[in-house]
Design a protein around this motif. Structure first.
Motif, PDB file in Angstrom:
ATOM      1  N   GLN B   9      40.684  23.213  46.758  1.00  0.00           N
ATOM      2  CA  GLN B   9      41.825  23.127  47.683  1.00  0.00           C
ATOM      3  C   GLN B   9      42.153  21.677  47.984  1.00  0.00           C
ATOM      4  OE1 GLN B   9      40.810  25.395  51.152  1.00  0.00           O
ATOM      5  NE2 GLN B   9      41.246  27.347  50.182  1.00  0.00           N
ATOM      6  N   PHE B  10      41.105  20.842  47.967  1.00  0.00           N
ATOM      7  CA  PHE B  10      41.274  19.432  48.314  1.00  0.00           C
ATOM      8  C   PHE B  10      40.381  18.590  47.417  1.00  0.00           C
ATOM      9  CE2 PHE B  10      42.504  16.009  51.013  1.00  0.00           C
ATOM     10  CZ  PHE B  10      41.409  15.152  51.062  1.00  0.00           C
ATOM     11  N   LEU B  11      40.906  17.451  46.989  1.00  0.00           N
ATOM     12  CA  LEU B  11      40.155  16.566  46.101  1.00  0.00           C
ATOM     13  C   LEU B  11      40.464  15.122  46.468  1.00  0.00           C
ATOM     14  CD1 LEU B  11      38.316  16.814  43.624  1.00  0.00           C
ATOM     15  CD2 LEU B  11      40.343  16.896  42.197  1.00  0.00           C
ATOM     16  N   ASP B  83      49.290   9.158  41.855  1.00  0.00           N
ATOM     17  CA  ASP B  83      49.023  10.559  41.521  1.00  0.00           C
ATOM     18  C   ASP B  83      48.753  11.383  42.773  1.00  0.00           C
ATOM     19  OD1 ASP B  83      47.103   9.441  38.673  1.00  0.00           O
ATOM     20  OD2 ASP B  83      49.216  10.080  38.741  1.00  0.00           O
ATOM     21  N   THR B  84      48.648  10.735  43.910  1.00  0.00           N
ATOM     22  CA  THR B  84      48.411  11.447  45.163  1.00  0.00           C
ATOM     23  C   THR B  84      49.535  12.434  45.437  1.00  0.00           C
ATOM     24  OG1 THR B  84      47.126   9.677  46.169  1.00  0.00           O
ATOM     25  CG2 THR B  84      48.246  11.165  47.676  1.00  0.00           C
ATOM     26  N   GLY B  85      49.162  13.647  45.820  1.00  0.00           N
ATOM     27  CA  GLY B  85      50.164  14.654  46.132  1.00  0.00           C
ATOM     28  C   GLY B  85      49.570  16.043  46.158  1.00  0.00           C
ATOM     29  N   LEU B  86      50.417  17.015  46.447  1.00  0.00           N
ATOM     30  CA  LEU B  86      50.012  18.423  46.418  1.00  0.00           C
ATOM     31  C   LEU B  86      50.417  18.987  45.064  1.00  0.00           C
ATOM     32  CD1 LEU B  86      48.977  20.926  48.058  1.00  0.00           C
ATOM     33  CD2 LEU B  86      51.371  21.362  48.628  1.00  0.00           C
ATOM     34  N   TYR B  87      49.446  19.470  44.322  1.00  0.00           N
ATOM     35  CA  TYR B  87      49.704  20.033  43.002  1.00  0.00           C
ATOM     36  C   TYR B  87      49.740  21.558  43.115  1.00  0.00           C
ATOM     37  CZ  TYR B  87      49.112  15.434  41.017  1.00  0.00           C
ATOM     38  OH  TYR B  87      49.274  14.105  40.714  1.00  0.00           O
ATOM     39  N   ASP B  97      61.469  42.635  35.048  1.00  0.00           N
ATOM     40  CA  ASP B  97      62.441  42.456  36.118  1.00  0.00           C
ATOM     41  C   ASP B  97      62.199  41.228  36.959  1.00  0.00           C
ATOM     42  OD1 ASP B  97      61.041  44.842  38.516  1.00  0.00           O
ATOM     43  OD2 ASP B  97      60.149  43.247  37.316  1.00  0.00           O
ATOM     44  N   SER B  98      61.362  40.297  36.472  1.00  0.00           N
ATOM     45  CA  SER B  98      61.061  39.120  37.299  1.00  0.00           C
ATOM     46  C   SER B  98      62.239  38.158  37.349  1.00  0.00           C
ATOM     47  CB  SER B  98      59.817  38.420  36.793  1.00  0.00           C
ATOM     48  OG  SER B  98      60.026  37.946  35.471  1.00  0.00           O
ATOM     49  N   TRP B  99      62.963  38.046  36.261  1.00  0.00           N
ATOM     50  CA  TRP B  99      64.153  37.192  36.162  1.00  0.00           C
ATOM     51  C   TRP B  99      63.975  35.845  36.837  1.00  0.00           C
ATOM     52  CZ3 TRP B  99      69.171  35.544  35.383  1.00  0.00           C
ATOM     53  CH2 TRP B  99      69.811  36.163  34.304  1.00  0.00           C
ATOM     54  N   GLY B 100      62.944  35.162  36.423  1.00  0.00           N
ATOM     55  CA  GLY B 100      62.775  33.808  36.905  1.00  0.00           C
ATOM     56  C   GLY B 100      61.969  33.683  38.173  1.00  0.00           C
ATOM     57  N   LYS B 101      61.531  34.815  38.748  1.00  0.00           N
ATOM     58  CA  LYS B 101      60.741  34.759  39.972  1.00  0.00           C
ATOM     59  C   LYS B 101      59.352  34.213  39.662  1.00  0.00           C
ATOM     60  CE  LYS B 101      58.894  37.921  43.484  1.00  0.00           C
ATOM     61  NZ  LYS B 101      58.900  39.337  43.940  1.00  0.00           N
ATOM     62  N   LEU B 102      58.845  33.323  40.496  1.00  0.00           N
ATOM     63  CA  LEU B 102      57.544  32.697  40.279  1.00  0.00           C
ATOM     64  C   LEU B 102      56.556  33.084  41.371  1.00  0.00           C
ATOM     65  CD1 LEU B 102      58.569  29.044  39.285  1.00  0.00           C
ATOM     66  CD2 LEU B 102      57.873  30.916  37.758  1.00  0.00           C
ATOM     67  N   GLN B 103      55.288  33.221  40.965  1.00  0.00           N
ATOM     68  CA  GLN B 103      54.178  33.372  41.909  1.00  0.00           C
ATOM     69  C   GLN B 103      53.557  31.991  42.055  1.00  0.00           C
ATOM     70  OE1 GLN B 103      53.674  36.397  43.215  1.00  0.00           O
ATOM     71  NE2 GLN B 103      55.158  37.380  41.852  1.00  0.00           N
ATOM     72  N   PHE B 104      53.407  31.524  43.278  1.00  0.00           N
ATOM     73  CA  PHE B 104      52.848  30.188  43.502  1.00  0.00           C
ATOM     74  C   PHE B 104      51.412  30.266  43.985  1.00  0.00           C
ATOM     75  CE2 PHE B 104      55.905  26.760  43.060  1.00  0.00           C
ATOM     76  CZ  PHE B 104      57.089  27.454  42.898  1.00  0.00           C
ATOM     77  N   GLY B 105      50.600  29.294  43.540  1.00  0.00           N
ATOM     78  CA  GLY B 105      49.277  29.124  44.103  1.00  0.00           C
ATOM     79  C   GLY B 105      49.388  28.390  45.432  1.00  0.00           C
ATOM     80  N   ALA B 106      48.278  28.315  46.158  1.00  0.00           N
ATOM     81  CA  ALA B 106      48.274  27.678  47.478  1.00  0.00           C
ATOM     82  C   ALA B 106      48.300  26.156  47.387  1.00  0.00           C
ATOM     83  CB  ALA B 106      47.063  28.127  48.279  1.00  0.00           C
ATOM     84  N   GLY B 107      47.987  25.627  46.226  1.00  0.00           N
ATOM     85  CA  GLY B 107      48.064  24.187  46.041  1.00  0.00           C
ATOM     86  C   GLY B 107      46.719  23.483  46.126  1.00  0.00           C
ATOM     87  N   THR B 108      46.632  22.337  45.469  1.00  0.00           N
ATOM     88  CA  THR B 108      45.469  21.455  45.557  1.00  0.00           C
ATOM     89  C   THR B 108      45.957  20.106  46.047  1.00  0.00           C
ATOM     90  OG1 THR B 108      44.250  22.531  43.756  1.00  0.00           O
ATOM     91  CG2 THR B 108      43.672  20.246  44.266  1.00  0.00           C
TER      92      THR B 108
END
Lengths: 115, 114
Positions: B9-11, B83-87, B97-108
Motif C-alpha cells: 500500500q505504501f513504499l 517518480d513519487t506518486g500514487l500508482y 458489456d463493460s464497454w470501457g469500464k475499469l476496475q481500479f485497485g486501491a493504489g500504492t
C-alpha cells in the motif's frame, strides 16, 4: 493538446446546497465516466455514459446525485442536497470505448468540501 | 472488497533504488492499465497491456501482464524523486458489456527521497 477539463476546480459549500460539477470530455471520445476519490474508499465509479446515453449509474446515491450529458461536449454531475459526507475529489474521465484498450483520460478533478 | 489488490500500500525508498509494485486478481482482464497520480491532479495513464505475458518498457519503468491476464507488476529501476506518486492499476473485465469500464485497485503510494 487534447485533455479533459473540469470546472470548478474547488468548491466549498454548506450542507443542503446544490452543487453542479461540469466536465468537457476529449473531442471524439464516446465514453464519459464520473468518479469520486476519498482516502478511505479510493477511486469509486459513480456513473458512466456511452454516446451520451447513461450506461450504469449504480455507484451513485440516486436520491441526491444525478448525472447527465446535455451534449457531446458537456457532462454534468449534480448533488442536491449536498451533505458533509459528499466531501471528496470528483473526477471526470473520457475514453474510446469499444476497442481492446479501454483507456481512460482523467480531468484534474473538482475538490468539493461540504460544511 | 476490490477486484484488484495492490501491494504494497505504501513504499518509501531512496533515490537510485529499485522498486516493484504488484496488482493481483482472481478475475481475467481484457486489458490492464497503470496510472500515476500526483497531489492535486487526476490520474495520468502510463501504459496499457492487452496480451498475456506482455512486457512493456517506458524508460526506467517496466510493466508486465501475467500470462493468465489476472495480474500485473510495475518495476522502477533507479528511482528518482520525480517518480513519487500514487500508482493505480486498473483493468477491464473480460465481459461483453463493460464497454470501457475499469476496475481500479486501491493504489500504492510511492515516496522517493533524495
Amino acid at each position: 493538446d487534447a485533455r479533459v477539463t473540469q470546472t470548478p476546480r474547488h468548491k466549498v459549500t454548506e450542507m443542503g446546497q446544490e452543487v453542479t460539477m461540469r466536465c468537457q470530455p476529449i473531442l471524439g471520445h464516446n465514453t464519459v465516466f464520473w468518479y469520486r476519490q476519498t482516502m478511505m474508499q479510493g477511486l469509486e465509479l459513480l456513473a458512466y455514459f456511452r454516446n451520451r446515453a447513461p450506461l450504469d449509474d449504480s455507484g451513485m446515491p440516486k436520491d441526491r446525485f444525478s448525472a447527465e450529458m446535455p451534449d457531446a461536449t458537456l457532462a454534468t454531475l449534480k448533488i442536491q442536497p449536498s451533505e458533509p459526507r459528499d466531501s471528496a475529489v470528483y473526477f471526470c474521465a473520457s475514453g474510446l470505448g469499444g476497442n481492446s484498450y479501454n483507456e481512460q483520460f482523467f480531468g484534474p478533478g473538482t475538490r468539493l468540501t461540504v460544511l | 472488497t476490490q477486484l484488484l489488490e495492490q501491494s504494497p500500500q505504501f513504499l518509501s525508498i531512496q533515490e537510485g533504488e529499485n522498486l516493484t509494485v504488484y496488482c493481483n486478481s482472481s478475475s481475467v482482464f481484457s486489458s490492464l492499465q497503470w496510472y500515476r497520480q500526483e497531489p492535486g491532479e487526476g490520474p495520468v495513464l502510463l501504459v496499457t497491456v492487452v496480451t498475456g505475458g506482455e512486457v512493456k518498457k517506458l524508460k526506467r519503468l517496466t510493466f508486465q501482464f501475467g500470462d493468465a491476464r489476472k495480474d500485473s507488476s510495475l518495476h522502477i529501476t533507479a528511482a528518482q524523486t520525480g517518480d513519487t506518486g500514487l500508482y493505480l492499476c486498473a483493468g477491464a473485465l473480460l465481459t461483453t458489456d463493460s464497454w470501457g469500464k475499469l476496475q481500479f485497485g486501491a493504489g500504492t503510494q510511492v515516496v522517493v527521497t533524495p
